[in-house]
Design a protein around this motif. Structure first.
Motif, mmCIF file in Angstrom:
data_model
loop_
_atom_site.group_PDB
_atom_site.id
_atom_site.type_symbol
_atom_site.label_atom_id
_atom_site.label_comp_id
_atom_site.label_asym_id
_atom_site.label_seq_id
_atom_site.Cartn_x
_atom_site.Cartn_y
_atom_site.Cartn_z
ATOM 1 N N ILE A 7 -2.964 29.126 17.896
ATOM 2 C CA ILE A 7 -3.530 28.337 17.707
ATOM 3 C C ILE A 7 -3.677 27.848 15.536
ATOM 4 O O ILE A 7 -4.480 29.056 15.420
ATOM 5 C CB ILE A 7 -4.821 27.478 18.140
ATOM 6 N N GLN A 8 -3.054 27.637 15.080
ATOM 7 C CA GLN A 8 -2.553 27.477 13.200
ATOM 8 C C GLN A 8 -3.080 26.479 12.812
ATOM 9 O O GLN A 8 -2.478 25.943 13.685
ATOM 10 C CB GLN A 8 -2.298 27.851 13.490
ATOM 11 N N LYS A 9 -3.685 26.510 12.043
ATOM 12 C CA LYS A 9 -3.843 25.030 11.070
ATOM 13 C C LYS A 9 -1.987 24.797 10.429
ATOM 14 O O LYS A 9 -1.801 26.551 9.979
ATOM 15 C CB LYS A 9 -4.434 24.857 10.045
ATOM 16 N N THR A 193 -2.118 14.661 18.108
ATOM 17 C CA THR A 193 -3.639 15.129 18.389
ATOM 18 C C THR A 193 -4.133 14.907 19.869
ATOM 19 O O THR A 193 -3.710 14.204 20.892
ATOM 20 C CB THR A 193 -4.145 14.051 17.620
ATOM 21 N N ALA A 194 -5.622 15.059 19.795
ATOM 22 C CA ALA A 194 -6.413 14.976 21.175
ATOM 23 C C ALA A 194 -6.972 13.885 21.084
ATOM 24 O O ALA A 194 -7.095 13.579 22.686
ATOM 25 C CB ALA A 194 -7.993 16.095 20.593
ATOM 26 N N LEU A 197 -5.723 13.154 24.501
ATOM 27 C CA LEU A 197 -5.690 13.828 26.037
ATOM 28 C C LEU A 197 -6.875 12.787 26.594
ATOM 29 O O LEU A 197 -6.798 12.318 27.842
ATOM 30 C CB LEU A 197 -6.385 15.183 25.808
ATOM 31 N N VAL B 117 -9.372 21.060 26.093
ATOM 32 C CA VAL B 117 -10.357 20.092 25.016
ATOM 33 C C VAL B 117 -10.412 18.406 25.605
ATOM 34 O O VAL B 117 -11.200 18.486 24.351
ATOM 35 C CB VAL B 117 -8.650 19.970 24.027
ATOM 36 N N GLU B 141 -8.965 18.237 12.997
ATOM 37 C CA GLU B 141 -9.615 18.543 14.264
ATOM 38 C C GLU B 141 -8.974 19.136 15.708
ATOM 39 O O GLU B 141 -9.622 19.875 16.197
ATOM 40 C CB GLU B 141 -10.252 16.750 14.730
ATOM 41 N N THR B 142 -7.819 18.394 15.789
ATOM 42 C CA THR B 142 -7.280 18.410 16.777
ATOM 43 C C THR B 142 -6.740 19.950 16.608
ATOM 44 O O THR B 142 -7.166 21.122 17.539
ATOM 45 C CB THR B 142 -5.658 18.107 16.792
ATOM 46 N N THR B 143 -6.381 20.637 15.343
ATOM 47 C CA THR B 143 -6.353 22.365 15.748
ATOM 48 C C THR B 143 -7.431 23.001 15.873
ATOM 49 O O THR B 143 -7.864 24.385 16.746
ATOM 50 C CB THR B 143 -5.708 22.149 14.441
ATOM 51 N N LEU B 145 -10.162 21.661 17.868
ATOM 52 C CA LEU B 145 -10.170 22.141 19.457
ATOM 53 C C LEU B 145 -9.884 22.577 20.239
ATOM 54 O O LEU B 145 -10.341 23.354 21.093
ATOM 55 C CB LEU B 145 -10.778 19.603 19.824
ATOM 56 N N ARG B 146 -8.906 22.643 19.815
ATOM 57 C CA ARG B 146 -8.278 23.044 20.499
ATOM 58 C C ARG B 146 -8.125 24.895 19.717
ATOM 59 O O ARG B 146 -7.873 26.015 20.880
ATOM 60 C CB ARG B 146 -6.404 23.603 20.031
ATOM 61 N N LYS B 147 -8.562 25.516 18.929
ATOM 62 C CA LYS B 147 -8.935 26.819 19.149
ATOM 63 C C LYS B 147 -10.608 27.243 19.580
ATOM 64 O O LYS B 147 -10.812 28.286 20.043
ATOM 65 C CB LYS B 147 -9.661 26.868 17.569
#
Ligand code: ATP
Ligand code: MG
Lengths: 415, 272, 396
Positions: A7-9, A193-194, A197, B117, B141-143, B145-147
């Motif tokens: 997972i990368q930015k 985005t999260a 979810l 997540v 923030e999504t990134t 949280l996934r990390k």
């Protein structure tokens, strides 16, 4: 089976670059729709349905947010459409002449007003969803839709059963499609985005969601408010495009059509809702258009109809058997399904010929395709449910990676 | 791993422990049935606590009243000194209690990673608008949280299936995913409802190790329900036994194991 | 009644106690039909936890079946002089309706719902909506609907023509004689005006409003109106068409039969077991598929009976959408009584009928159909288990 994911930015350039490109593409698309009016000047009907299909895309995608993504089985979407249309239409009738602002800015303002009015309605309808689930919620939303329509019929201020004519007529094709694109973008962003979810989690399991700290109340009401406000804005645009609205334009039928679009597209899939909205709106309208263009109705005869019905039944039975009892490679399975479809087509001609031989039936002059529209919708809905309850697209979304994989695979197979 | 025995004794002997969860005469009635009847026990920070009892004893119901699924008919539930009886489940989760479910309740059609997540989303900082407009704060923030979720999956040994649909996982992995998801909410207290059910001996062994790690490396307090006596007796430092909603015994595994009331409760069940 | 409908259009509250008893009776009569349909919803929901959205459409088909039988016996709309019907004809219509509905119900269950049993409830519900739409719009293609036909009045045998009239409070005889006098005066004034008009070749609206003859006419008519209103307000009477009384009796009979069937037969016991716990029932050796089929057959047959009686005795015009509103109202009735609960459905049906006629009575006739949804929303929010049911909490 799947490799662990890195997972990368996303890099700044890629992030902003893709956004600028999307924005340009969206603007170009809207401009294209707007300028299509020129070349299509002599085919007004076609232009009209291309423009109006944008409204159905908005309706389907916004209902998908409530229904498919959040899992709240709302089937009264026409109510929000209506609230938006009536609120905006009424305000225009009442106030436009005294305003010093241009037509398009006014229309945008009316979209916002329609959205706000529908959002409030959505809030009210959303509240029962806090206590109701599934089928009960469905009936309640259906009921709300009917109540709102009956109320509109009985308010003389807005024209009662006869309808409300809206002056001035403000037709803005680009705005209709801009709304559709905005609606798609908002839903897509949510899922990217999260923040999306929790919506999906509420659909999957409410008890588990709340145990994970998701406020199911907030999520459901949010979904209703966002979804209904888009429908409200679409209603506002419809009112000004048609310049005449009646309660009949927001019958339960409309809700069912939009629901069918969402279900057939694949509940939860924005791509599915969009494609299904376009297909299910354009196809019947185009068929209706054939009549107007040629002066000749496209007629379906009784033998054709009966033949098609039997062929569809045969298709469902066969396709189910293949799906449930034949376990092979996907490609083989697809081959079988294709064979079944071909066989049903043969059956169709066979049945048609047989029925044509039976006296009486052949004498019937048949039905205009348009009067079959809702019956066909219903049949498609049942077929999809029986064969592929998750809808055509399932939960999947269109993505470039997916498109690429399609081509890459094809190349490999070809070589 | 060699020092676990040492730690166990240390934990049980620690007199200065601070209570984290306290049930005081917690009672719940469903119509005529008193599913939990005046149950009182206290968990200290860092406890590895077991809740056992025959089928239908009311164990899951105790979890349900702690986590706000049901409101207790009477009695108090103190979490870090605050009465949480009757709070909504999401509020309880935000305060720092998270749980797993006996009948696995994953978000079936979401991926394994997404399930975790959702757990972590509780501690989000950006607003909905930021997400709808796809602004950098929400994306970053999504990134993040996934990390974080990915790290948790490593710990729970689920990293290789991060992209699979949760519903497609085998049973044992689903149970581990439930724990990972609960851990993601960043709780102080984690409740595990029959985490070993349906697992084979090797999986159980690995699970026991994981649960110890949760307590030791992540500083969580653990309350778990389990039917496998060997599993509980080896893992937990203190145990409460329920039968027909009533607390019939409590103490260290040795005390409980030899308590005639407990033996009778279990034997009585078998002879039924 | 006509008066109430027109005053309803004025959208004002009008609580006229003298018409209340009649409205209550009307409510019970229509409620009986709702109750009959509601039984089908409740039984299917009890066993399958499925809202059989197509139940209203089964009802519609039943009404058409009755119509076709009546056509078959020659009672078409354009039939000239034809003798009154017989009890046998009514019985045949009832039976054909019930049997065709039973078949349709069983077929729908087998082809559309059975394959969906392992799917989510929402998928099953969407299928049900699809079936309902298909029957409505498919019906539009095949069923006569323009203009909406209704079953000929003449199918009623001579001995159930007319109605039972009950005078609860008779009007003042003085008022009645006044009314007779006023009527004579009005007739006289009218003919005088007419005569003048024909003599002078004028039309009435050419006259000045203050023209003495015209003023006289309006005054006398006003007198007649106010007297009739007074008589209506001071007297209370109830009229029950005999046919509708027969209908009510039949409904009660069918309900009793159902009760006996459910409570005292093996099939009934199997149905109750399946509705208590479907999976356990199938584990205990109950043939649940058979139970489901029988449930659909019984529920649909009841709807068929209701449809035949609605179309024959209440003489509602038929369209392919004829089943929709009664279907929705009956569903609401089932929820109101506690879905899955048989006495509840009956109670709910009567409450719905009464609620609807009371709304009409209060002068809000145009909201007659909306009231069902309002009741539904209120009941679901405040007592989701219904009046007789108990709400179940999801076990975690
Ligand atoms: N929502 C509810 N409504 C009514 N009764 C309930 C409810 N939830 C639990 N019960 C009852 O409470 C009792 C205790 O149930 P619980 O699930 O807590 O048992 P348990 O100890 O977890 O058993 P198991 O080991 O089988 O999981 C049971 O008799 C159960 O039927
Ligand atoms: Mg339990």
């Amino acid at each position: 089976m799947n490799p662990a994911v890195e997972i990368q930015k996303p890099s700044l350039l890629k992030f902003w670059g893709s956004r600028v490109i999307s924005a340009i593409a969206a603007i170009a698309f809207c401009a294209g729709i707007q300028s299509l009016g020129g070349p299509l000047a002599d085919n007004e009907f076609l232009y009209r349905i291309i423009v109006l299909s944008g409204l159905y895309v908005t309706l389907a995608v916004s209902l998908n947010l409530i229904n498919g993504i959040t899992g709240q089985f709302s089937i009264g979407h026409a109510a929000f459409y209506q609230v938006g249309a009536y609120t905006a239409g009424y305000l225009t009738v009442r106030m436009f002449s005294t305003q010093q602002i241009g037509e398009v800015p006014w229309l945008i303002l009316m979209c916002l007003v329609g959205a706000a009015a529908a959002a409030i309605t959505g809030l009210i309808v959303g509240l029962p969803s806090l206590r109701l689930k599934g089928d009960y919620l469905a009936i309640v939303t259906l009921g709300f839709g009917e109540i709102i329509r009956i109320i509109a019929i009985n308010i003389d201020e807005v024209g009662g059963a006869y309808g409300l004519s809206i002056v001035p007529k403000i037709q803005s094709p680009w705005l209709i499609w801009a709304l559709a694109i905005l609606c798609i973008a908002v839903c897509r962003n949510l899922l990217k985005t999260a923040h999306g979810l929790p919506f999906l989690a509420v659909r999957e399991d409410e008890v588990a969601s709340s145990a994970m700290g998701v406020s199911t109340t907030k999520i459901k009401v949010t979904a209703f408010v966002i979804g209904s406000s888009f429908a409200g804005a679409a209603g506002a645009l419809l009112a000004h495009y048609e310049a005449f609205i009646t309660p009949d334009m927001f019958k339960m039928e409309v809700s069912f059509i939009v629901l069918t679009m969402v279900v057939i597209g694949g509940t939860g899939s924005i791509t599915g809702s969009t494609v299904a909205a376009l297909a299910l709106f354009l196809l019947p309208e185009w068929l209706r258009g054939l009549k107007e263009a040629n002066g000749d109705a496209l007629v379906v005869s009784a033998p054709q109809l009966l033949g098609a019905t039997l062929a569809i039944i045969a298709y469902i039975a066969l396709a189910r058997r293949v799906r449930d009892h034949y376990h092979g490679k996907p490609i083989q399975k697809a081959g079988f399904q294709f064979g079944v479809a071909a066989a049903s087509l043969v059956l169709f001609f066979l049945f048609k010929a047989v029925f044509a031989q039976i006296g009486g039936l052949a004498g019937h002059e048949g039905w205009e395709i348009n009067s079959l529209r809702m019956a066909i919708f219903a049949a498609v809905l049942i077929v999809i449910m029986l064969l592929r309850p998750q809808g055509v697209f399932g939960h999947h979304e269109f993505s470039w990676a997916w498109l690429k994989s399609l081509f890459v695979k094809k190349k490999q197979e070809a070589s | 791993m060699a020092n676990t025995a040492e730690q166990e004794t240390q934990a049980t002997l620690d007199e200065s422990a601070t209570p984290i969860l306290e049930l005081a005469d917690a009672t719940i009635k469903f119509g005529g049935l008193t599913a939990v009847d005046s149950v009182s026990f206290t968990l200290n920070k860092g406890d590895l606590f077991g809740l056992i009892g025959p089928n239908g004893a009311g164990k899951t119901t105790v979890f349900n009243i702690i986590t706000g699924v049901y409101k207790p008919t009477s009695g108090d539930i103190l979490f870090n000194g605050r009465n949480i009886a009757g709070l909504k489940p999401e509020k309880v989760a935000q305060l720092g209690i998270c749980r797993t479910f006996q009948n696995i309740r994953l978000f079936g059609s979401l991926s394994v990673l997404e399930n975790v997540v959702v757990g972590g989303f509780l501690r989000k900082k950006t607003g909905l608008f930021s997400a709808l407009a796809l602004l950098p704060p929400a994306v970053n923030e999504t990134t993040e949280l996934r990390k974080k979720a990915m790290d948790l999956l490593e710990v729970m040994d689920l990293a290789d299936v991060a992209q699979s649909r949760a519903a497609d996982l085998p049973y044992g992995k689903q149970r581990r995913l439930e724990i990972a998801r609960a851990m993601a909410t960043g709780p102080d207290l984690i409740l595990l409802d029959e985490p070993a059910a349906g697992m084979n001996p090797q999986e159980k062994e690995a699970l026991a190790t994981t649960v110890r790690r949760i307590r030791d490396d992540f500083d969580k307090t653990v309350l778990l329900i389990e039917h496998d006596m060997r599993f509980v007796m080896n893992l937990c430092e203190r145990i409460v036994v329920l039968d027909h909603g009533v607390e019939i015994s409590a103490g260290t595994p040795d005390i409980v194991r030899n308590d005639p009331k407990v033996i009778e409760a279990y034997l009585g069940e078998e002879s039924e | 009644m006509i008066d109430l409908v027109t005053s309803g259009a004025l959208a004002g509250l009008s609580l006229d106690p003298s018409t209340l008893p009649q409205q209550l009776v009307n409510g019970l009569l229509i409620g009986a039909i709702y109750a009959l349909i509601a039984l089908g919803y409740t039984m299917v929901y009890g066993v399958l936890r499925l809202i059989n959205f197509a139940h209203g459409e089964v009802f519609m088909l039943g009404a058409y079946a009755a119509l076709f039988v009546s056509y078959g016996f020659g009672y078409t709309a354009d039939a000239g002089d034809i003798a009154g019907g017989t009890w046998t004809l009514l019985a045949i219509m009832l039976l054909v309706s019930m049997i065709s509905c039973a078949i349709v119900g069983a077929v729908i269950e087998f082809f559309a719902y059975r394959p969906m049993r392992n799917q989510t409830r929402i998928a099953a519900l969407i299928t049900a909506i699809g079936v309902s739409l298909l029957i409505q719009y498919g019906g539009q293609l095949f069923l006569p609907a323009q203009p909406p036909p209704s079953i000929s009045e003449k199918v009623l045998p001579a001995d159930i023509r007319g109605s039972y009239d009950f005078n609860l409070i008779s009007p003042d005889p003085q008022l009645e004689s006044d009314l007779a006098a006023a009527k004579t005066a009005a007739d006289a004034a009218d003919s005088e005006l007419e005569k003048m008009l024909t003599d002078t070749g004028q039309r009435e609206f050419d006259l000045e409003p203050e023209h003495p003859l015209r003023a006289a006419k309006f005054e006398t008519i006003g007198e007649v109106r106010s007297l009739s209103a007074e008589i209506e307000n001071s007297s209370v009477s109830v009229t029950v068409p005999r046919g509708q009384a027969v209908m009510f009796g039949t409904v009660v009979l069918l309900m009793t039969l159902l009760w006996w069937l459910v409570m005292h037969t093996r099939t009934g016991r199997a149905m109750r077991a399946a509705s208590h716990d479907f999976d356990s029932a199938s584990l205990m050796g109950i043939n649940v598929n058979r139970v489901v089929t029988i449930t659909f057959i019984i529920g649909s047959a009841l709807a068929g009976a209701g449809a035949m009686m609605n179309a024959t005795f209440l003489r509602t015009p038929l369209t392919p959408f004829f089943g929709f509103m009664p279907g929705v109202k009956a569903f609401v009735a089932a929820v109101l009584g506690g879905i899955g609960n048989i006495p509840g459905a009956v109670l709910g049906g009567f409450v719905m009928g009464l609620a609807e006629t009371l709304v009409v009575w209060a002068g809000y006739g145009q909201y007659k159909d909306a009231v069902a949804f309002v009741i539904l929303i209120v009941i679901l929010l405040f007592r989701p288990g219904g009046l007789l049911g108990s709400s179940k909490v999801e076990k975690v």
